[in-house]
Motif scaffolding. Structure first.
Motif, PDB file in Angstrom:
ATOM      1  N   ASP A 137       2.954  -6.832  17.769  1.00 26.83           N
ATOM      2  CA  ASP A 137       1.554  -7.193  17.973  1.00 26.83           C
ATOM      3  C   ASP A 137       1.003  -7.867  16.714  1.00 26.83           C
ATOM      4  OD1 ASP A 137       1.587  -6.019  20.495  1.00 26.83           O
ATOM      5  OD2 ASP A 137       0.916  -4.066  19.733  1.00 26.83           O
ATOM      6  N   PHE A 138      -0.134  -8.535  16.877  1.00 23.62           N
ATOM      7  CA  PHE A 138      -0.812  -9.104  15.718  1.00 23.62           C
ATOM      8  C   PHE A 138      -1.234  -7.980  14.774  1.00 23.62           C
ATOM      9  CE2 PHE A 138      -1.470 -12.903  18.351  1.00 23.62           C
ATOM     10  CZ  PHE A 138      -1.216 -13.895  17.411  1.00 23.62           C
ATOM     11  N   LYS A 139      -1.080  -8.197  13.486  1.00 22.63           N
ATOM     12  CA  LYS A 139      -1.554  -7.233  12.494  1.00 22.63           C
ATOM     13  C   LYS A 139      -2.478  -7.948  11.515  1.00 22.63           C
ATOM     14  CE  LYS A 139       2.350  -7.827   9.292  1.00 22.63           C
ATOM     15  NZ  LYS A 139       3.441  -7.123   8.558  1.00 22.63           N
ATOM     16  N   ALA A 140      -3.481  -7.226  11.049  1.00 27.81           N
ATOM     17  CA  ALA A 140      -4.434  -7.805  10.112  1.00 27.81           C
ATOM     18  C   ALA A 140      -3.766  -8.029   8.759  1.00 27.81           C
ATOM     19  CB  ALA A 140      -5.648  -6.890   9.962  1.00 27.81           C
ATOM     20  N   VAL A 141      -4.026  -9.180   8.143  1.00 27.46           N
ATOM     21  CA  VAL A 141      -3.497  -9.500   6.822  1.00 27.46           C
ATOM     22  C   VAL A 141      -4.616 -10.151   6.010  1.00 27.46           C
ATOM     23  CG1 VAL A 141      -1.111  -9.797   7.600  1.00 27.46           C
ATOM     24  CG2 VAL A 141      -2.661 -11.763   7.608  1.00 27.46           C
ATOM     25  N   SER A 142      -4.456 -10.138   4.709  1.00 28.80           N
ATOM     26  CA  SER A 142      -5.431 -10.785   3.840  1.00 28.80           C
ATOM     27  C   SER A 142      -4.940 -12.177   3.476  1.00 28.80           C
ATOM     28  CB  SER A 142      -5.631  -9.970   2.560  1.00 28.80           C
ATOM     29  OG  SER A 142      -6.391 -10.717   1.618  1.00 28.80           O
ATOM     30  N   PRO A 143      -5.711 -13.220   3.799  1.00 24.95           N
ATOM     31  CA  PRO A 143      -5.300 -14.575   3.425  1.00 24.95           C
ATOM     32  C   PRO A 143      -5.127 -14.760   1.923  1.00 24.95           C
ATOM     33  CG  PRO A 143      -7.060 -14.642   5.044  1.00 24.95           C
ATOM     34  CD  PRO A 143      -6.959 -13.213   4.583  1.00 24.95           C
ATOM     35  N   ALA A 144      -5.777 -13.892   1.125  1.00 23.87           N
ATOM     36  CA  ALA A 144      -5.680 -14.006  -0.323  1.00 23.87           C
ATOM     37  C   ALA A 144      -4.432 -13.351  -0.889  1.00 23.87           C
ATOM     38  CB  ALA A 144      -6.921 -13.385  -0.978  1.00 23.87           C
ATOM     39  N   ASP A 145      -3.729 -12.559  -0.075  1.00 26.74           N
ATOM     40  CA  ASP A 145      -2.535 -11.873  -0.537  1.00 26.74           C
ATOM     41  C   ASP A 145      -1.448 -12.898  -0.876  1.00 26.74           C
ATOM     42  OD1 ASP A 145       0.272 -10.559   0.171  1.00 26.74           O
ATOM     43  OD2 ASP A 145      -1.096  -8.948  -0.395  1.00 26.74           O
ATOM     44  N   PRO A 146      -0.758 -12.739  -2.019  1.00 25.95           N
ATOM     45  CA  PRO A 146       0.275 -13.711  -2.399  1.00 25.95           C
ATOM     46  C   PRO A 146       1.336 -13.919  -1.327  1.00 25.95           C
ATOM     47  CG  PRO A 146      -0.220 -12.271  -4.245  1.00 25.95           C
ATOM     48  CD  PRO A 146      -0.952 -11.707  -3.060  1.00 25.95           C
ATOM     49  N   GLU A 147       1.722 -12.856  -0.630  1.00 29.08           N
ATOM     50  CA  GLU A 147       2.723 -13.000   0.422  1.00 29.08           C
ATOM     51  C   GLU A 147       2.212 -13.877   1.554  1.00 29.08           C
ATOM     52  OE1 GLU A 147       5.415 -10.305   3.509  1.00 29.08           O
ATOM     53  OE2 GLU A 147       4.128  -9.332   2.020  1.00 29.08           O
ATOM     54  N   MET A 148       0.927 -13.703   1.904  1.00 23.72           N
ATOM     55  CA  MET A 148       0.354 -14.517   2.972  1.00 23.72           C
ATOM     56  C   MET A 148       0.192 -15.972   2.533  1.00 23.72           C
ATOM     57  SD  MET A 148       0.152 -12.781   5.636  1.00 23.72           S
ATOM     58  CE  MET A 148       1.606 -11.865   5.067  1.00 23.72           C
ATOM     59  N   ARG A 149      -0.038 -16.193   1.249  1.00 22.29           N
ATOM     60  CA  ARG A 149      -0.156 -17.563   0.747  1.00 22.29           C
ATOM     61  C   ARG A 149       1.175 -18.298   0.875  1.00 22.29           C
ATOM     62  NH1 ARG A 149      -2.784 -17.792  -5.006  1.00 22.29           N
ATOM     63  NH2 ARG A 149      -2.998 -19.992  -4.428  1.00 22.29           N
ATOM     64  N   ASN A 150       2.261 -17.550   1.004  1.00 16.69           N
ATOM     65  CA  ASN A 150       3.565 -18.154   1.218  1.00 16.69           C
ATOM     66  C   ASN A 150       3.970 -18.132   2.682  1.00 16.69           C
ATOM     67  OD1 ASN A 150       4.158 -18.922  -1.392  1.00 16.69           O
ATOM     68  ND2 ASN A 150       4.990 -16.938  -1.936  1.00 16.69           N
ATOM     69  N   LYS A 151       3.037 -17.837   3.556  1.00 18.85           N
ATOM     70  CA  LYS A 151       3.337 -17.770   4.986  1.00 18.85           C
ATOM     71  C   LYS A 151       2.905 -19.014   5.741  1.00 18.85           C
ATOM     72  CE  LYS A 151       5.163 -13.695   6.115  1.00 18.85           C
ATOM     73  NZ  LYS A 151       6.425 -13.600   6.853  1.00 18.85           N
ATOM     74  N   ALA A 152       1.958 -19.779   5.204  1.00 26.95           N
ATOM     75  CA  ALA A 152       1.426 -20.891   5.986  1.00 26.95           C
ATOM     76  C   ALA A 152       1.181 -22.113   5.132  1.00 26.95           C
ATOM     77  CB  ALA A 152       0.134 -20.476   6.681  1.00 26.95           C
ATOM     78  N   GLU A 153       1.280 -23.252   5.763  1.00 25.12           N
ATOM     79  CA  GLU A 153       1.075 -24.525   5.087  1.00 25.12           C
ATOM     80  C   GLU A 153      -0.320 -25.046   5.392  1.00 25.12           C
ATOM     81  OE1 GLU A 153       2.517 -26.925   2.413  1.00 25.12           O
ATOM     82  OE2 GLU A 153       3.886 -25.537   3.381  1.00 25.12           O
ATOM     83  N   ASP A 154      -1.036 -25.464   4.362  1.00 28.70           N
ATOM     84  CA  ASP A 154      -2.363 -26.049   4.556  1.00 28.70           C
ATOM     85  C   ASP A 154      -2.273 -27.526   4.187  1.00 28.70           C
ATOM     86  OD1 ASP A 154      -4.964 -26.859   4.556  1.00 28.70           O
ATOM     87  OD2 ASP A 154      -5.747 -25.072   3.570  1.00 28.70           O
ATOM     88  N   PRO A 155      -2.008 -28.387   5.169  1.00 24.91           N
ATOM     89  CA  PRO A 155      -1.734 -29.790   4.858  1.00 24.91           C
ATOM     90  C   PRO A 155      -2.924 -30.541   4.274  1.00 24.91           C
ATOM     91  CG  PRO A 155      -0.992 -29.202   7.084  1.00 24.91           C
ATOM     92  CD  PRO A 155      -1.877 -28.101   6.604  1.00 24.91           C
TER      93      PRO A 155
END
Length: 290
Positions: A137-155
């Motif tokens: 299921d979807f889980k809440a994450v913090s966009p500011a977390d370093p791991e999350m910053r390595n999860k998505a590309e912001d073109p």
């Protein structure tokens, strides 16, 4: 907002463990192709012809703001190599990014060199983030977390990053207008010790990308010391349409050499994004988590 969708935990640990035992298996990644960017309407002619990198970046920012959201295809690969033995992973996905507000939706699949696939879906809206991995299921994450910053590309954030490069002492961005109707803004570094360039914004970006891999290598008993790292090379290219100044594509290639038992472990990463055109839908959190 600065996030990143493709970090593949399946990449590092299997190779790291086998390196520690000196028995890695050779594998080569399969690199996927990228579709061509969608055509776009011409932007108003500037009052004066752009000359400096910042001139072109200002025009790109205005051109991308003409639409409420954009769709980009993303594909990339990364790998570790020792004595010709390689373990790698690839990623293919799609990113939809709003303009003027923090809203992003990415979907993709990573594939290990052994063929194991892992799907990921990430939503970021404002300060809220939700991640779905595989069938969970979807889980809440913090966009500011370093791991999350390595999860998505912001073109679209790439424009701001190149502006920082351009504003560095001496300037670090070269502009080339091609015969193919594009303008290329480029940052290049040859092989050199990371310590010699660790203050440069592009070097910090490469190091941030490498950090999760470095952490997993350390967990596997392979020492990774920042002061011993060598940047094997780096090239980052932002391509704009020469008439509209809209982003057509962005590519980042870089590598590090990690000393290990008198030899080097080579880390390489490549990420490419291509503009597929405006996105007419609305980017919002999935219904189940609103």
């Amino acid at each position: 907002m600065r996030t990143r969708p493709r970090r593949t935990a399946v990449l590092v640990l299997p190779l790291a463990l086998s390196l520690a035992a000196c028995s890695a298996e050779a594998e080569e990644p399969a690199v996927a192709g990228s579709p061509e960017a969608a055509a776009s309407s011409p932007a108003p002619e500037p009052s004066e012809a752009p000359e400096s990198p910042e001139d072109f970046l200002d025009l790109a920012e205005k051109a991308m703001a003409e639409e409420s959201a954009w769709t980009f295809s993303v594909e990339g690969d990364e790998g570790l190599t020792l004595q010709g033995q390689k373990s790698a992973a690839t990623y293919e996905g799609t990113v939809r990014r709003a303009v003027g507000r923090a809203a992003l939706h990415s979907q993709g699949v990573s594939t290990s060199s052994k063929g194991k696939k892992k799907t990921e879906e990430l939503y970021v809206v404002g300060e809220a983030g939700f991640l779905k991995e595989g069938t969970a299921d979807f889980k809440a994450v913090s966009p500011a977390d370093p791991e999350m910053r390595n999860k998505a590309e912001d073109p679209i954030a790439v424009v701001d990053e190149f502006r920082i490069y351009a504003q560095a002492a001496g300037g670090e961005v070269k502009v080339t207008e091609t015969d193919g109707g594009t303008v290329e803004l480029r940052v290049v570094s040859g092989k050199q010790k990371l310590s010699a360039v660790q203050g440069r914004a592009w070097a910090k970006k490469a190091k941030r990308e490498f950090d999760p891999t470095a952490a997993q290598l350390r967990e596997a008993g392979i020492p990774v010391e920042d002061g011993q790292l060598t940047l094997s090379g780096l090239e980052e290219v932002l391509v704009l349409d020469a008439k509209t100044y809209r982003i057509k594509s962005h590519r980042l290639d870089f590598g590090f050499l990690i000393p290990y038992n008198g030899q080097d472990i080579a880390f390489e990463q490549r990420v490419a994004e291509e503009n597929q055109g405006p996105y007419e839908g609305k980017i919002e959190l999935p219904a189940g988590v609103r």
